[in-house]
Design a protein around this motif. Structure first.
Motif, PDB file in Angstrom:
ATOM      1  N   ALA A 106      41.054  38.718  41.240  1.00 48.91           N
ATOM      2  CA  ALA A 106      40.716  38.427  42.630  1.00 48.91           C
ATOM      3  C   ALA A 106      39.674  39.408  43.151  1.00 48.91           C
ATOM      4  N   LYS A 108      37.860  41.889  45.700  1.00 47.57           N
ATOM      5  CA  LYS A 108      38.523  42.921  46.510  1.00 47.57           C
ATOM      6  C   LYS A 108      38.615  42.547  47.982  1.00 47.57           C
ATOM      7  N   ASP A 109      37.829  41.572  48.437  1.00 43.97           N
ATOM      8  CA  ASP A 109      37.865  41.163  49.831  1.00 43.97           C
ATOM      9  C   ASP A 109      38.773  39.959  50.090  1.00 43.97           C
ATOM     10  N   LEU A 111      42.154  37.998  50.835  1.00 42.29           N
ATOM     11  CA  LEU A 111      43.382  38.346  51.542  1.00 42.29           C
ATOM     12  C   LEU A 111      44.566  38.405  50.588  1.00 42.29           C
ATOM     13  N   HIS A 112      45.460  39.338  50.855  1.00 41.21           N
ATOM     14  CA  HIS A 112      46.647  39.543  50.019  1.00 41.21           C
ATOM     15  C   HIS A 112      47.503  38.273  49.932  1.00 41.21           C
ATOM     16  N   GLY A 113      47.601  37.533  51.014  1.00 42.66           N
ATOM     17  CA  GLY A 113      48.414  36.323  51.035  1.00 42.66           C
ATOM     18  C   GLY A 113      47.924  35.265  50.056  1.00 42.66           C
ATOM     19  N   VAL A 115      46.436  35.904  47.168  1.00 42.01           N
ATOM     20  CA  VAL A 115      46.840  36.379  45.839  1.00 42.01           C
ATOM     21  C   VAL A 115      48.325  36.104  45.610  1.00 42.01           C
ATOM     22  N   VAL A 116      49.151  36.357  46.628  1.00 45.06           N
ATOM     23  CA  VAL A 116      50.589  36.104  46.507  1.00 45.06           C
ATOM     24  C   VAL A 116      50.843  34.611  46.310  1.00 45.06           C
ATOM     25  N   ILE A 132      46.971  42.464  37.144  1.00 37.12           N
ATOM     26  CA  ILE A 132      45.954  42.429  38.180  1.00 37.12           C
ATOM     27  C   ILE A 132      44.699  43.093  37.606  1.00 37.12           C
TER      28      ILE A 132
END
Length: 136
Positions: A106, A108-109, A111-113, A115-116, A132
């Protein structure tokens, strides 16, 4: 008068031997050389993205399954564009097992959501091992 010429008798020839140890050394060298060379030829199946940096990152280049999430939210399974909500079906089509390692590649910019959500879709397909991707 006749002179007798004496011809010295030859020593019996020693039997020829094949020395095996240098041959084993050469074969082991060739085996190691081809093993290392084949590892260098494996290409990661993901697409290039701007990865985050991590001091403990390692180079994994022999994995088969890569989920790439680009900055704009586009999701790819290996190099095939795949919508995020269809990722589980696409992984099932690849016949993934719980022994397969899936690399989350992924930007680096992202959103974490997102990726989850990609990891959740992969878990629904039966994936249990994740990595990762990061660069040193």
């Amino acid at each position: 008068m006749r002179k007798l010429v004496r011809i010295p008798r030859r020593k019996p020839l020693e039997e020829a031997e094949i020395i095996v140890i240098p041959m084993i050394d050469v074969m082991m060298f060739l085996l190691f050389f081809y093993m290392v060379a084949s590892l260098a030829m494996v290409i990661q199946a993901g697409l290039p993205v701007n990865l985050p940096k991590a001091s403990t990152a390692s180079n994994h280049s022999s994995q088969n399954i890569t989920i790439t999430i680009q900055r704009d939210g586009a999701t790819f399974l290996n190099t095939t564009p795949t919508p995020l909500n269809r990722l589980a079906d696409a992984l099932r089509a690849l016949h993934v097992t719980d022994k397969d390692l899936v690399i989350i590649n992924a930007d680096k910019d992202v959103l974490h959501g997102v990726v989850v959500e990609a990891m959740d879709q992969a878990r629904q397909a039966g994936v249990t091992q994740f990595a990762i991707a990061a660069v040193k």
